[in-house]
Design an enzyme around this catalytic site. Structure first.
Site, PDB file in Angstrom:
ATOM      1  N   ARG A  90       0.403  -3.886  10.735  1.00 48.06           N
ATOM      2  CA  ARG A  90       0.962  -3.915   9.378  1.00 48.06           C
ATOM      3  C   ARG A  90       1.655  -5.246   9.076  1.00 48.06           C
ATOM      4  O   ARG A  90       1.600  -5.743   7.956  1.00 48.06           O
ATOM      5  CB  ARG A  90       1.945  -2.750   9.219  1.00 48.06           C
ATOM      6  N   HIS A 108       1.162  -7.500   5.764  1.00 45.03           N
ATOM      7  CA  HIS A 108       2.254  -7.878   4.859  1.00 45.03           C
ATOM      8  C   HIS A 108       2.483  -9.381   4.843  1.00 45.03           C
ATOM      9  O   HIS A 108       3.028  -9.918   3.885  1.00 45.03           O
ATOM     10  CB  HIS A 108       3.530  -7.133   5.223  1.00 45.03           C
ATOM     11  N   ASN A 129       9.292  -3.743   2.585  1.00 43.18           N
ATOM     12  CA  ASN A 129       9.512  -4.138   3.979  1.00 43.18           C
ATOM     13  C   ASN A 129      10.814  -3.623   4.574  1.00 43.18           C
ATOM     14  O   ASN A 129      10.903  -3.370   5.785  1.00 43.18           O
ATOM     15  CB  ASN A 129       9.520  -5.671   4.090  1.00 43.18           C
ATOM     16  N   HIS A 175      -4.544   3.222   8.329  1.00 45.58           N
ATOM     17  CA  HIS A 175      -3.642   4.374   8.356  1.00 45.58           C
ATOM     18  C   HIS A 175      -4.176   5.488   9.260  1.00 45.58           C
ATOM     19  O   HIS A 175      -3.872   6.655   9.062  1.00 45.58           O
ATOM     20  CB  HIS A 175      -3.383   4.881   6.927  1.00 45.58           C
TER      21      HIS A 175
HETATM   22  C1  HEM Z   1      -3.985   0.121   0.245  1.00 41.90           C
HETATM   23  C2  HEM Z   1      -2.731  -0.143   0.049  1.00 41.90           C
HETATM   24  C3  HEM Z   1      -1.671   0.200   1.058  1.00 41.90           C
HETATM   25  C4  HEM Z   1      -0.521   0.835   0.798  1.00 41.90           C
HETATM   26  C5  HEM Z   1      -0.040   1.335  -0.556  1.00 41.90           C
HETATM   27  C6  HEM Z   1       0.181   0.983   2.046  1.00 41.90           C
HETATM   28  C7  HEM Z   1       1.430   1.552   2.184  1.00 41.90           C
HETATM   29  C8  HEM Z   1       2.013   1.885   3.377  1.00 41.90           C
HETATM   30  C9  HEM Z   1       3.248   2.611   3.518  1.00 41.90           C
HETATM   31  C10 HEM Z   1       4.125   3.095   2.373  1.00 41.90           C
HETATM   32  C11 HEM Z   1       3.469   2.798   4.839  1.00 41.90           C
HETATM   33  C12 HEM Z   1       4.659   3.533   5.467  1.00 41.90           C
HETATM   34  C13 HEM Z   1       5.879   2.653   5.487  1.00 41.90           C
HETATM   35  C14 HEM Z   1       7.148   3.403   5.770  1.00 41.90           C
HETATM   36  O1  HEM Z   1       7.316   4.530   5.285  1.00 41.90           O
HETATM   37  O2  HEM Z   1       8.021   2.853   6.482  1.00 41.90           O
HETATM   38  C15 HEM Z   1       2.398   2.165   5.542  1.00 41.90           C
HETATM   39  C16 HEM Z   1       2.258   2.138   6.910  1.00 41.90           C
HETATM   40  C17 HEM Z   1       1.274   1.431   7.559  1.00 41.90           C
HETATM   41  N1  HEM Z   1       0.323   0.623   6.975  1.00 41.90           N
HETATM   42 FE1  HEM Z   1      -0.150   0.577   5.016  1.00 41.90          FE
HETATM   43  N2  HEM Z   1      -0.558   0.425   3.039  1.00 41.90           N
HETATM   44  C18 HEM Z   1      -1.701  -0.076   2.493  1.00 41.90           C
HETATM   45  C19 HEM Z   1      -2.685  -0.766   3.154  1.00 41.90           C
HETATM   46  C20 HEM Z   1      -2.622  -1.119   4.478  1.00 41.90           C
HETATM   47  C21 HEM Z   1      -3.454  -2.099   5.114  1.00 41.90           C
HETATM   48  C22 HEM Z   1      -4.512  -2.920   4.405  1.00 41.90           C
HETATM   49  C23 HEM Z   1      -3.089  -2.136   6.427  1.00 41.90           C
HETATM   50  C24 HEM Z   1      -3.604  -2.987   7.547  1.00 41.90           C
HETATM   51  C25 HEM Z   1      -4.573  -3.865   7.458  1.00 41.90           C
HETATM   52  C26 HEM Z   1      -2.031  -1.172   6.599  1.00 41.90           C
HETATM   53  C27 HEM Z   1      -1.443  -0.846   7.800  1.00 41.90           C
HETATM   54  C28 HEM Z   1      -0.431   0.076   7.957  1.00 41.90           C
HETATM   55  C29 HEM Z   1       0.025   0.562   9.245  1.00 41.90           C
HETATM   56  C30 HEM Z   1      -0.603   0.251  10.579  1.00 41.90           C
HETATM   57  C31 HEM Z   1       1.105   1.414   8.988  1.00 41.90           C
HETATM   58  C32 HEM Z   1       1.993   2.134  10.031  1.00 41.90           C
HETATM   59  C33 HEM Z   1       3.081   1.176  10.468  1.00 41.90           C
HETATM   60  C34 HEM Z   1       4.052   1.706  11.510  1.00 41.90           C
HETATM   61  O3  HEM Z   1       3.923   2.841  11.976  1.00 41.90           O
HETATM   62  O4  HEM Z   1       4.966   0.941  11.861  1.00 41.90           O
HETATM   63  N3  HEM Z   1      -1.750  -0.599   5.406  1.00 41.90           N
HETATM   64  N4  HEM Z   1       1.523   1.617   4.635  1.00 41.90           N
END
Ligand code: HEM
Ligand SMILES: *[C@@H]1O[C@H](CO)[C@@H](O)[C@H](O)[C@H]1NC(C)=O
Length: 332
Positions: A62, A66, A94, A193
């Site tokens: 992630r 970002h 973030n 995800h």
């Molecule tokens: C399509 C639009 C996307 C949205 C709206 C989005 C939004 C989010 C949100 C809200 C979270 C949880 C954050 C939290 O509650 O602390 C999350 C987690 C995550 N996102 Fe996305 N995301 C998107 C696309 C992506 C992309 C493109 C990637 C990687 C290339 C990605 C990788 C991840 C990963 C791996 C997590 C888990 C992180 C952790 O457990 O520390 N996301 N995302």
């Protein structure tokens, strides 16, 4: 003379056409001579970190995302606040959410010992994301390298360009388009995800909003009801903002294609996961999701292609950037 001029013009046309695409500016074995151990050092330290805390694999992936969505893949996300410049770490998407910074710091420290001022922080993020995915059972790709680090961060850019989990499909598509990524990239990269977790704060709206918005077809709705019951028990209408749920309930620790099975069943955790299917009017995305849900190899191959593309967004090469000595601060 004429011919030289003509070819100069041609070269400049070609060059202009390619400057838009970072893929052309980066190379596979950028550090082979400059710092032969770079990739091994990154790999080893990501492995150690992920063994201790498996979720860090998700967090590192992630971080790369970002980073790339704010002024390009330039490690701007890693800069701490200094007088006159607010860190991207404090921006809405973030704050209290991004993690893994200490892993990057450790890797940077070791790389500075091994080959000072040689390996950029932006490249470390790209390598760490690649290794993290592979360590969770995902695909391995040849990471492109040669990025420089930015001289500034963009707090406002982080608020503006990182997509929100309650965005509509149209907004998500637009958001990715601004980065030079298309709908297919959006869908396949959302497959990230399949690992990691989200806070209650990030999925509350989805589980309390009118059900009509979140399903298509009766069958999916029935399955979604029990799923939603579980989520509501984790995440009440108010409070417990930072309680976690896994983004992929079925196989939270494995980087696999289960994300696509989930979203086809209306069981994507975030609103942004769910709208990929529920707001996909012409059925193209559903088709793509079906293809990945039934063929993990295809998902892996497409994911590798799209993340290389993402990793090439507006990269700094040449003298526009620098190699930071400490990823948290620009060089003095
Ligand atoms: C399509 C639009 C996307 C949205 C709206 C989005 C939004 C989010 C949100 C809200 C979270 C949880 C954050 C939290 O509650 O602390 C999350 C987690 C995550 N996102 Fe996305 N995301 C998107 C696309 C992506 C992309 C493109 C990637 C990687 C290339 C990605 C990788 C991840 C990963 C791996 C997590 C888990 C992180 C952790 O457990 O520390 N996301 N995302
Ligand atoms: C999304 O969530 C934010 C923050 O909770 C809120 O301010 C905004 O109105 C929501 N947007 C939509 C489209 O629901």
């Amino acid at each position: 003379m004429e011919r030289v001029r003509l070819s100069l013009i041609l070269i400049s046309i070609l060059f202009n056409a390619t400057t838009l695409s970072g893929v052309e500016l980066l190379v596979h074995d950028y550090y082979r001579e400059k710092c032969p151990l770079a990739e091994d050092i990154v790999r080893h330290n990501v492995e150690v970190a992920v063994l201790k805390d498996p979720r860090l694999a998700a967090s590192l992936l992630r971080l790369h995302f970002h980073d790339c969505f704010v002024m390009g893949c330039d490690a701007s996300v890693l800069l701490d606040s200094v007088e006159g410049m607010t860190s991207e770490k404090l921006a809405g998407p973030n704050l209290n959410s991004l993690r893994g910074f200490e892993v990057i710091d450790k890797i940077k420290y070791l790389l500075e010992e091994e080959c000072p001022v040689t390996v950029s922080c932006a490249d470390i993020l790209a390598m760490a994301a690649r290794d993290a995915v592979e360590l969770r059972g995902g695909p391995r790709w040849e990471v492109l390298l040669g990025r420089k680090d930015s001289l500034e961060s963009s707090f406002s850019g982080a608020n503006l360009f990182i997509p929100a989990p309650n965005s509509s499909l149209e907004i998500l598509i637009d958001n990715f388009k601004q980065q030079g990524l298309d709908v297919e990239d959006l869908v396949v990269l959302s497959g990230s995800h399949t690992i990691g977790r989200a806070r209650c704060l990030s999925f509350r709206q989805r589980i309390y909003e009118a059900k009509e918005e979140y399903h298509y077809g009766y069958d999916r709705y029935k399955r979604y009801t029990s799923f939603r019951r579980i989520l509501r028990s984790i995440c009440p209408v108010e409070g417990r903002d930072s309680k976690f749920a896994p983004l992929d309930f079925q196989t939270p620790k494995r980087f696999d294609n289960h994300y696509f099975i989930n979203i086809l069943q209306g069981k994507g955790l975030l609103g942004s996961d769910n709208v990929l299917i529920s707001q996909d009017l012409d059925g193209k995305i559903r088709e793509q999701a079906w293809a990945y849900a039934s063929n993990q190899k295809l998902f892996f191959a497409s994911f590798a292609k799209s993340i290389i593309k993402m990793g090439s967004i507006s990269v700094l090469t040449g003298n526009e950037g620098e190699i930071r000595r400490n990823c948290r601060f620009v060089n003095a």
